[in-house]
Structure formats: C-alpha cells, structure tokens
Design a protein around this motif. Structure first.
Motif, PDB file in Angstrom:
ATOM      1  N   GLY A  62     -52.694 -23.260 -33.976  1.00  0.00           N
ATOM      2  CA  GLY A  62     -51.598 -24.201 -33.971  1.00  0.00           C
ATOM      3  C   GLY A  62     -51.744 -25.383 -34.917  1.00  0.00           C
ATOM      4  O   GLY A  62     -52.785 -26.044 -34.927  1.00  0.00           O
ATOM      5  N   TYR A  63     -50.687 -25.639 -35.672  1.00  0.00           N
ATOM      6  CA  TYR A  63     -50.582 -26.709 -36.655  1.00  0.00           C
ATOM      7  C   TYR A  63     -51.500 -26.513 -37.851  1.00  0.00           C
ATOM      8  O   TYR A  63     -51.598 -27.387 -38.720  1.00  0.00           O
ATOM      9  CB  TYR A  63     -50.828 -28.081 -36.026  1.00  0.00           C
ATOM     10  N   GLN A  64     -52.165 -25.370 -37.920  1.00  0.00           N
ATOM     11  CA  GLN A  64     -52.996 -25.041 -39.081  1.00  0.00           C
ATOM     12  C   GLN A  64     -52.488 -23.780 -39.776  1.00  0.00           C
ATOM     13  O   GLN A  64     -53.199 -23.172 -40.582  1.00  0.00           O
ATOM     14  CB  GLN A  64     -54.455 -24.869 -38.636  1.00  0.00           C
ATOM     15  N   GLY A 177     -49.784 -24.189 -26.670  1.00  0.00           N
ATOM     16  CA  GLY A 177     -50.357 -25.446 -26.222  1.00  0.00           C
ATOM     17  C   GLY A 177     -49.984 -26.667 -27.031  1.00  0.00           C
ATOM     18  O   GLY A 177     -50.202 -27.797 -26.578  1.00  0.00           O
ATOM     19  N   GLY A 178     -49.418 -26.471 -28.213  1.00  0.00           N
ATOM     20  CA  GLY A 178     -49.066 -27.611 -29.052  1.00  0.00           C
ATOM     21  C   GLY A 178     -47.652 -28.103 -28.887  1.00  0.00           C
ATOM     22  O   GLY A 178     -47.276 -29.135 -29.434  1.00  0.00           O
ATOM     23  N   SER A 179     -46.821 -27.340 -28.154  1.00  0.00           N
ATOM     24  CA  SER A 179     -45.434 -27.734 -27.854  1.00  0.00           C
ATOM     25  C   SER A 179     -44.639 -28.039 -29.118  1.00  0.00           C
ATOM     26  O   SER A 179     -43.846 -28.990 -29.154  1.00  0.00           O
ATOM     27  CB  SER A 179     -45.419 -28.939 -26.911  1.00  0.00           C
ATOM     28  N   THR A 322     -51.398 -33.768 -24.818  1.00  0.00           N
ATOM     29  CA  THR A 322     -51.226 -33.058 -26.084  1.00  0.00           C
ATOM     30  C   THR A 322     -50.035 -32.108 -26.074  1.00  0.00           C
ATOM     31  O   THR A 322     -49.595 -31.658 -27.121  1.00  0.00           O
ATOM     32  CB  THR A 322     -52.491 -32.248 -26.418  1.00  0.00           C
ATOM     33  N   GLY A 323     -49.526 -31.780 -24.896  1.00  0.00           N
ATOM     34  CA  GLY A 323     -48.390 -30.876 -24.814  1.00  0.00           C
ATOM     35  C   GLY A 323     -47.630 -31.062 -23.523  1.00  0.00           C
ATOM     36  O   GLY A 323     -48.155 -31.604 -22.546  1.00  0.00           O
ATOM     37  N   GLY A 324     -46.384 -30.618 -23.518  1.00  0.00           N
ATOM     38  CA  GLY A 324     -45.577 -30.705 -22.307  1.00  0.00           C
ATOM     39  C   GLY A 324     -44.240 -30.014 -22.532  1.00  0.00           C
ATOM     40  O   GLY A 324     -43.574 -30.259 -23.550  1.00  0.00           O
ATOM     41  N   VAL A 325     -43.862 -29.130 -21.617  1.00  0.00           N
ATOM     42  CA  VAL A 325     -42.621 -28.374 -21.783  1.00  0.00           C
ATOM     43  C   VAL A 325     -41.876 -28.269 -20.460  1.00  0.00           C
ATOM     44  O   VAL A 325     -42.455 -28.370 -19.387  1.00  0.00           O
ATOM     45  CB  VAL A 325     -42.888 -26.957 -22.329  1.00  0.00           C
ATOM     46  N   TYR A 326     -40.578 -28.032 -20.556  1.00  0.00           N
ATOM     47  CA  TYR A 326     -39.726 -27.781 -19.407  1.00  0.00           C
ATOM     48  C   TYR A 326     -39.939 -26.357 -18.879  1.00  0.00           C
ATOM     49  O   TYR A 326     -40.667 -25.557 -19.486  1.00  0.00           O
ATOM     50  CB  TYR A 326     -38.259 -27.906 -19.809  1.00  0.00           C
ATOM     51  N   ALA A 327     -39.260 -26.039 -17.787  1.00  0.00           N
ATOM     52  CA  ALA A 327     -39.139 -24.661 -17.314  1.00  0.00           C
ATOM     53  C   ALA A 327     -37.960 -24.007 -18.032  1.00  0.00           C
ATOM     54  O   ALA A 327     -36.944 -24.654 -18.300  1.00  0.00           O
ATOM     55  CB  ALA A 327     -38.920 -24.634 -15.798  1.00  0.00           C
ATOM     56  N   PRO A 481     -46.474 -35.373 -32.937  1.00  0.00           N
ATOM     57  CA  PRO A 481     -47.129 -34.079 -32.721  1.00  0.00           C
ATOM     58  C   PRO A 481     -48.645 -34.197 -32.750  1.00  0.00           C
ATOM     59  O   PRO A 481     -49.218 -34.902 -33.590  1.00  0.00           O
ATOM     60  CB  PRO A 481     -46.618 -33.234 -33.895  1.00  0.00           C
ATOM     61  N   ALA A 482     -49.298 -33.503 -31.821  1.00  0.00           N
ATOM     62  CA  ALA A 482     -50.766 -33.535 -31.721  1.00  0.00           C
ATOM     63  C   ALA A 482     -51.355 -32.556 -32.729  1.00  0.00           C
ATOM     64  O   ALA A 482     -51.845 -31.473 -32.374  1.00  0.00           O
ATOM     65  CB  ALA A 482     -51.198 -33.184 -30.305  1.00  0.00           C
ATOM     66  N   LEU A 483     -51.320 -32.931 -33.981  1.00  0.00           N
ATOM     67  CA  LEU A 483     -51.679 -32.012 -35.060  1.00  0.00           C
ATOM     68  C   LEU A 483     -53.134 -31.571 -35.011  1.00  0.00           C
ATOM     69  O   LEU A 483     -53.492 -30.546 -35.602  1.00  0.00           O
ATOM     70  CB  LEU A 483     -51.378 -32.657 -36.418  1.00  0.00           C
ATOM     71  N   ASP A 484     -53.990 -32.308 -34.315  1.00  0.00           N
ATOM     72  CA  ASP A 484     -55.412 -31.981 -34.274  1.00  0.00           C
ATOM     73  C   ASP A 484     -55.840 -31.378 -32.941  1.00  0.00           C
ATOM     74  O   ASP A 484     -57.030 -31.314 -32.647  1.00  0.00           O
ATOM     75  CB  ASP A 484     -56.245 -33.228 -34.560  1.00  0.00           C
ATOM     76  N   TYR A 485     -54.879 -30.901 -32.125  1.00  0.00           N
ATOM     77  CA  TYR A 485     -55.257 -30.449 -30.786  1.00  0.00           C
ATOM     78  C   TYR A 485     -56.152 -29.216 -30.803  1.00  0.00           C
ATOM     79  O   TYR A 485     -56.839 -28.938 -29.801  1.00  0.00           O
ATOM     80  CB  TYR A 485     -54.009 -30.195 -29.928  1.00  0.00           C
ATOM     81  N   ARG A 486     -56.185 -28.470 -31.881  1.00  0.00           N
ATOM     82  CA  ARG A 486     -57.064 -27.309 -31.993  1.00  0.00           C
ATOM     83  C   ARG A 486     -58.364 -27.612 -32.738  1.00  0.00           C
ATOM     84  O   ARG A 486     -59.214 -26.723 -32.886  1.00  0.00           O
ATOM     85  CB  ARG A 486     -56.348 -26.162 -32.718  1.00  0.00           C
TER      86      ARG A 486
END
Length: 494
Positions: A62-64, A177-179, A322-327, A481-486
């Motif tokens: 993600g993001y890479q 995981g990066g949403s 670092t992430g969060g989503v709806y249903a 955006p959490a560009l470094d989450y990975r």
C-alpha cells in the motif's frame, strides 16, 4: 452513519413489497451491443493478462505501488483517457476520465496493492520467493487489470455508438489497511458520480450484494528507557512491557464488547536483544464491527488500555489511527443488473492443466468443495448479516450507488490472504476469472449509460438505506493519508 443489521433488514423487507423490488429493468441495450462489448473485452484479454501478471510480479504494498499504478495509467492513456495522477494526497492514486457530452457519470474502481508476508511462486505447492516479502494474496493484481480492461472496452463502445456520458476509472491504492478510497470520498471526488462499479477476486462467481464490517486500525508506539537487562534492570523502562500489558488488557476486554466485534493485532517492533531493555515497541491493531458507532466506542477503550499500560510500566505511548472505513451499503437495484450480466457472461471452464493445478492445490486445503463450482453462478440475494472483512469501497457506497461482484479467480476452498491465493492470482486460473469480471463490469456499465432509469432507482434506494439527513464524515478523521503505514516500525521510533 449508524446502520444496524436490524435497520437493514427492515429496509429490505419494506422494499420486498415496494416499487424498487418489483420494477423490471428492461434495459434497451441490444444483443448486438452486448456482443460488441464482449468481443472487445476478448480482444483486450492479452493486455489484461499482461497487466495482471506484471503487477503480480511487482507485488507492491500500500502506497508504494509506483510501478503498478504507472502501468495501469499508461494503458488508460493509450486508450484515450485523460489521466490525473496523485489525487487525494496519494502519489500512486489516479483518476482517468473519458467524457462524451452530457450524461451519466459511471465510475469503475481499480485496486493494485499487495500484502506483506505472502511472497509465493505461481505453483500449487508452498514455495517462497527469495528476497521478496509481499504477494497478491487478495488478487488485487487481477482487480486493477480487469477493471482497466472493462473500461477500455466500454469506452470503445461509447465512441462507436456515440453514447453520451462520462466514464471514469479510479485507481485506488492501499485498500489493505490504508483506506485509500476514504480520502477520495473525503475530498469530494465521488460527489458527481451517478453509480460506481467494482469487483473482487473470489472462489466463486457471484453478484450477491452483502455488507461488510466497519473498521478502525492504528498503531500504538511505546517509548521507554534502555538499560542492561541484567546489570542495571532498575534503570530501564521496557516499551515492550507496555505493549504486552496493553495486549493483555485488550484481550480481557473481549468479554465485554458487543457481539460480532473483532479485535486483532500484531507486535511490529519489540526490541532486538534480550539483554537490552527495549526503549521502543509498537503494536498494530484492528477493531471491526458491522456498526461504525460500536467500532468507535471499542477503539476508545483500546486506547484506554494503551494509556493504562503506559502508566503501569513507566513508559509513554503515542497513538496513530492509520485507517478507518464504514460498513458496506448494498444496492439491490444495481445488484440485479450486475447479476443478470454475470449470468450472460457465464461461469468459467478450466483446461486439463488448470484442473490438475487446482486439484494439486486442493490437497493442501481442508474439505474443499468441488472445483466444478467455478462453472456455475451463485443464486442472487442481498446478505444483511455476516461480512467478516472490511473494505474502503464501503465509504464510496454511502455517497454514490455502488455495486460489485466476485469471479472465480482462486481455487475453491482457498482461504483469503493465503499463499494459495497468491499462486492462483499469478496463473491462468486467475486471469480467466479476471476476464469474466471485465466482461460483467463492461456490460453493467453499458446498461447504466443506456438506461438512466436504473440509475434513478439506484439513487432512490441509496437515499432510503442510509436514511435522512446523512452527512459523510470519515472514520479516520481529518488526518492526511498514512503513506508510511507499511514501512518498518523502526521508521516511526522518533
């Protein structure tokens, strides 16, 4: 934002006797037009395969996904789309557009990120790849390639038949995981979209419309004091102790959370030598539940566990969501159209070599179903219970009518996020399923361009399901955006 299973069930029951469920969707799309679109996808199948297998080899997390995104953007530019890269604050994100006058705006989603820890060859036995960590255990290499293939075929049909409207492809990174899509929605990039189409690699062919789990994910970073673990332990304050006490507290919390809550974690940093008291440790958490309000409440309690652990161990703790989503919000109107087109496309037939590959892989699985299931289409329905996973497609489904399908790209019985899925996603089995998905997406998009009444009904259903006075607010707040989450945990030490 709150949408309980009961509310969904009541809405579904009301629709069962109402206009939305009884309407006939008599699309004006002719058999000749459908044949034209299917022929175009078949002609593009080699390009779908080429993209899918190259992205499988890139295996970018993600993001890479620089190479993967660039490849798909290039295909779309060559096909005549205008491409805008780096949207929503995400360097590997893009929006590609083809516009032919005023008309519906139809979006197709494309994903392309891999999963860490799943490097695997395209063989039916577990075989790692030296020097490689990630692999496409969710088949997003197929996802992105097929979505672009569908869009190219649909655009060609629009040109040849002077179909009015705008077709967009949203290249969305970091689903795992990066949403990534959340930032698209938050920035208003779906505000003028009339309907959104997506698909996902699967074990079976199905246009069943279901729900998913809302999710918040994040990292807790503990900071302590290093010391010689034997010579001067009293001078140390162990960051790892903080992580472990937090994990114990959270595990006791499981008894006192609403049913269907899921909490899982991994320790991503815990020190490097037993005789050195760790001054840094990190743990990565997910909290899920069908109801976003429950997710928020449980997450706040997990945060309290972290604070208590820091207090107990004399350390400090930093928290980062670092992430969060709806249903996911299903749409029956679009689901029925998607299902009809999937049945026109049909199931999948494997060659003797592919059957042998699948049978050998099934020897590694527990009680797998018959491989003949890939030849069939599952019965259509809306599932309002279940939904063990999470997806950032969910946020899109709350702002525009959204519909998806799955096709058999994996060997029946394979688990998600497994080496078996990586192997299949890099084989002709995966590519065949991707081509079927591209055909179904393209036909469905053509139906929506041709029959605005379908879009109108889908929007009415969306408004009914999400309820009055809905205002979108991202689960992850206003963070960039959490560009470094990975990236490795060591990068976040300071």
């Amino acid at each position: 934002m709150k949408l309980t299973a009961l509310k969904l069930a009541l809405l579904s029951a009301s629709m069962a006797t109402g206009v939305l469920a009884t309407q006939a969707y008599a699309a004006p799309l002719s058999d000749a037009a459908r044949a034209q679109i299917l022929k175009a996808v078949d002609a593009d199948a080699p390009q779908i395969q080429d993209a899918a297998l190259k992205i499988w080899g890139f295996a970018e997390v993600g993001y890479q996904e620089v190479k993967s995104s660039t490849l798909l953007q290039g295909q779309l530019k060559t096909a005549g789309f205008d491409v805008k890269a780096g949207v929503a604050g995400e360097p590997t994100a893009f929006v590609a557009s083809f516009k032919n006058g005023a008309g519906p705006v139809i979006a197709v989603l494309a994903e392309f990120d891999a999963l860490p820890g799943l490097a695997q060859t395209a063989d039916p036995v577990k075989t790692g790849i030296p020097g490689q960590i990630a692999g496409h255990g969710c088949g997003h290499n197929l996802f992105g390639a097929a979505s672009v293939g569908a869009a190219v075929a649909l655009k060609d049909w629009m040109v040849k038949n002077n179909i009015k409207g705008e077709l967009r492809v949203y290249g969305t990174p970091a689903e795992e995981g990066g949403s990534g899509k959340v930032y698209f929605v938050r920035d208003g990039l779906f505000n003028d979209v009339d309907a959104t189409l997506h698909w996902h690699p699967a074990n079976a062919n199905s246009a069943v419309q279901g729900v998913s789990m809302a999710n918040i994910s994040g990292k807790f970073r503990f900071h302590g004091v290093s010391a010689h673990a034997a010579g001067a332990p009293e001078k140390g304050r162990s960051a790892l102790d903080g992580v472990e006490i937090m994990d114990v507290a959270t595990n006791f919390l499981r008894e006192h959370v609403p049913d269907k809550t899921r909490i899982h974690y991994v320790i991503t940093a815990g020190g490097t030598a037993p005789n050195v008291v760790p001054d840094f440790a990190e743990v990565y958490y997910y909290v899920r539940h069908p109801d976003p309000a429950v997710v928020k409440d449980v997450w706040s309690r997990v945060e309290k566990a972290a604070e208590g652990a820091a207090l107990a161990t004399g350390t400090t703790v930093d928290k980062e969501i670092t992430g969060g989503v709806y249903a996911l919000l299903p749409n029956d109107t679009l689901g029925r159209v998607m299902d009809a087109n999937l049945r026109k496309v049909g199931g999948i037939t494997w060659t003797p070599e592919e059957v042998a590959f699948a049978k050998k892989m099934q020897t590694t699985l527990v009680n797998p179903p018959s491989i003949d299931t890939v030849k069939t289409i599952e019965p259509y329905k809306i599932e309002l219970e279940g939904g063990g996973g999470s997806t950032d497609v969910s946020d899109i489904s709350w702002v525009t009518p959204t519909v998806g399908l799955g096709t058999a790209t994996f060997v029946p019985g394979s688990a998600g996020h497994s080496w078996q899925n990586v192997a299949a996603a890099g084989s002709s089995i995966g590519v065949k399923g991707a081509v079927n998905a591209a055909k179904t997406l393209a036909l469905t998009g053509a139906d929506l361009f041709s029959n605005p009444d379908i879009v109108k009904k889908a929007k009415a259903e969306l408004n009914e399901r999400r309820g009055p006075n809905f205002t979108y607010k991202a689960m992850l707040g206003d963070r960039p955006p959490a560009l470094d989450y990975r990236k490795p945990a060591s990068a976040a030490r300071e």
